[in-house]
Structures are given as C-alpha cells and as structure tokens.
Design a protein around this motif. Structure first.
Motif, mmCIF file in Angstrom:
data_model
loop_
_atom_site.group_PDB
_atom_site.id
_atom_site.type_symbol
_atom_site.label_atom_id
_atom_site.label_comp_id
_atom_site.label_asym_id
_atom_site.label_seq_id
_atom_site.Cartn_x
_atom_site.Cartn_y
_atom_site.Cartn_z
ATOM 1 N N ILE A 236 0.727 -1.365 -0.114
ATOM 2 C CA ILE A 236 -0.130 0.057 -0.198
ATOM 3 C C ILE A 236 0.829 1.052 -0.053
ATOM 4 C CG2 ILE A 236 -0.308 0.095 2.513
ATOM 5 C CD1 ILE A 236 -3.120 0.938 2.118
ATOM 6 N N GLN A 237 1.859 1.210 0.623
ATOM 7 C CA GLN A 237 2.925 2.401 0.801
ATOM 8 C C GLN A 237 3.482 2.766 -0.757
ATOM 9 O OE1 GLN A 237 5.148 0.939 3.973
ATOM 10 N NE2 GLN A 237 3.765 1.558 5.559
ATOM 11 N N LEU A 238 4.044 1.586 -1.113
ATOM 12 C CA LEU A 238 4.490 1.674 -2.577
ATOM 13 C C LEU A 238 3.566 2.402 -3.667
ATOM 14 C CD1 LEU A 238 6.960 1.762 -4.576
ATOM 15 C CD2 LEU A 238 6.301 -0.856 -4.728
ATOM 16 N N LEU A 239 2.315 1.716 -3.817
ATOM 17 C CA LEU A 239 1.232 2.186 -4.385
ATOM 18 C C LEU A 239 0.996 3.655 -4.231
ATOM 19 C CD1 LEU A 239 -1.044 -0.935 -4.624
ATOM 20 C CD2 LEU A 239 0.286 0.049 -6.582
ATOM 21 N N GLY A 240 0.861 4.131 -2.878
ATOM 22 C CA GLY A 240 0.486 5.501 -2.812
ATOM 23 C C GLY A 240 1.532 6.278 -3.225
ATOM 24 N N VAL A 241 3.084 6.204 -2.926
ATOM 25 C CA VAL A 241 4.002 7.061 -3.722
ATOM 26 C C VAL A 241 3.817 6.785 -5.314
ATOM 27 C CG1 VAL A 241 6.203 7.332 -3.913
ATOM 28 C CG2 VAL A 241 5.521 6.885 -1.635
ATOM 29 N N ALA A 242 3.530 5.917 -5.863
ATOM 30 C CA ALA A 242 3.670 5.530 -7.194
ATOM 31 C C ALA A 242 2.529 6.368 -7.837
ATOM 32 C CB ALA A 242 3.534 4.040 -7.689
#
Length: 294
Positions: A236-242
């Motif tokens: 979820i964190q990587l998707l948020g930044v992406a």
C-alpha cells in the motif's frame, strides 16, 4: 495471490487514471454528474456481466450493507467533491491540493496492522509530491485570488480518497466483486444529482461518445477494481507513492493527444516522481510473502 502480484495489479489503476483528463476533455460538453452516472453505469454494468459469466452473484451475498454503504458513499463523495472543487477554484491550485491523497495514503498506511512506515517512505512521498506540484503549478493557471471554499473541497476530496483506500485494507476479506455495487450505487446517486441540478447535454460527436465509453471501461471503471486488489493485498505504501506518476502520465497523455505542450519542467518533474517512487520501493524491499486476507 502474492503481495507482489497484487501490487502490480494495483499499478494498472494508476496507468488507467493517466487517461482520465484526456478522455474527460473529449467527453465535453457532458455535465459532470451526468458523465459520472454514464461512466459508473458502464463500469458497473460490465461488472455484472463478468459476475454472471464468472463467480456468480452468490459472491455478493453475505456482505454487510455497511460495507456497500462505505464504498458507495466514498466513490460518490470523492467525485462530487472533485468536480465541485474544480468548478469553484482554479485548476492548478485545486489539482495540487486534490493530489495530496497519495501522500495521505503513505502516511495513514503506517497505522495499519502489519505495516511499517519508514523514513524513506516519507521522504519518497514528499519528493514525488514536489514533482506532481511542478506539473500542476506549471500549467499556467493564474488568478488574482483563489476561492478558499474550492481549496477546502479539494482537501476534503484528498482525505476522502485516501481514507477509502487505506480503510479498504481493513476490508481485505471482502471480495473485489463488491466494487460492482459501489459503481452502480454511485451511478444512481449521480443520476439523481444530475436530474436535480444539471441540464442534460449529451456528447456532441462520435469522439465524445467514445470518450465516455472509454472512461467507463478504464479510469472510471476497471481502475477501481484493480485498485481495490492493490489496496487490500499489495504494498500500500509503494502504491501510494507511485500514484504521483498519475499527474505526470496524464500530462504526457495530453501532450500526445495534442491537448497540451511539452515543457522542460516535465523532465524535472519526471526525475522527482521517479526518484521518490524509487526511494519508497527501496524501503519496501523485503521478502515477498502471500498477502493476508484480513
């Protein structure tokens, strides 16, 4: 489904949202809530066909009405706030505030069980946000004053989508097919608002109708299903930044479609967004494990 695969599926939503602005321009002069009703109606209708040919309608039984209410209100509320904010305030400032939602996702995700928010996640989110800001502020929208009400609505818009995305993680046991109900309910609510407040204006050309259909199939359709998978079972964190890549990809799509001009600022913005996402990706590097249902 592995965490890596779910994250990859979630990325496809970001790619589809990159076409949102171009297709929305192409759908003119359809008013916002009518467009919302048409697009969500297409997305939800196709979802029903997929459900009938695949897992069947039984998969929707047993899901609490509270879950359906949560998803439907979130999708409808986000788009209502989004469209209204853009009507009140200038596009650049409004877009900048509205695109705080990826940052909020990264920050709020640290409160979820089993998730860890590290310094690189925060730094990557801030760097990527700076890149998004360059794109949005570099569009040249200026004005003597910016209506505060519009910016407040844009801020609430960002909070709404971030909260929906993060809370979806807590609903990991709810099947993604539930998004079909969200879409159909959002279409119905949008139609009611349209009939009450808007003049009915249909697309003026074949390209207009194609744009509406494409929106319903992708950015305002399938994207919500793939995003649901990513939020529930992916990083979820990587998707948020992406997600900060969305304004960059959207701008590139507008350039390719002849709706905007390429500027040197895009190169710097691309470097910031890519660098921020790379930092978050590095922070998320850990042994890949199967996603939990809860």
């Amino acid at each position: 489904m592995t965490r890596q695969r779910a994250t990859t599926i979630g990325f496809t939503a970001i790619l589809m949202w990159a076409l949102l602005a171009l297709l929305t321009i192409g759908s003119a002069p359809v008013p916002p809530f009518l467009l919302n009703a048409l697009c969500f109606g297409i997305g939800g209708g196709l979802g029903l066909i997929w459900l009938a040919l695949g897992p069947g309608f039984d998969v929707l039984r047993g899901i609490s009405w509270k879950v359906y209410a949560f998803g439907s209100i979130a999708l409808f509320g986000y788009h209502a706030l989004y469209f209204t904010a853009f009507r009140i305030a200038p596009a650049a400032e409004t877009g900048l505030i509205a695109y705080l939602w990826p940052l909020f996702i990264v920050l709020l995700s640290g409160l979820l069980p089993g998730e860890r928010l590290g310094p690189l996640h925060i730094l990557g989110a801030l760097i990527a946000f700076a890149g998004a800001a360059l794109i949005l502020l570099g569009r040249g929208d200026t004005g003597a004053s910016v209506p505060v009400a519009g910016l407040v609505l844009a801020f609430l818009c960002a909070i709404t989508w971030a909260a929906y995305s993060v809370l979806s993680r807590r609903l990991g046991q709810v099947p993604t097919e539930s998004v079909i109900v969200y879409c159909l309910a959002t279409a119905a609510l949008s139609l009611l608002v349209h009939l009450a407040f808007e003049e009915t204006i249909w697309p003026a050309s074949r390209w207009g109708w194609l744009s509406v259909i494409a929106l319903g199939l992708g950015p305002v359709g399938a994207a919500f299903f793939t995003w649901d998978v990513g939020m529930k079972k992916g990083d979820i964190q990587l998707l948020g930044v992406a997600s900060y890549a969305a304004p960059l990809l959207s701008t590139l799509a507008l350039v390719a479609g002849g709706r905007a001009q390429a500027t040197p600022i895009l190169l710097l913005a691309a470097a910031l967004i890519t660098g921020g996402a790379a930092l978050a990706a590095r922070a998320s590097l850990r042994p890949v494990r199967p996603a939990e249902d809860g």
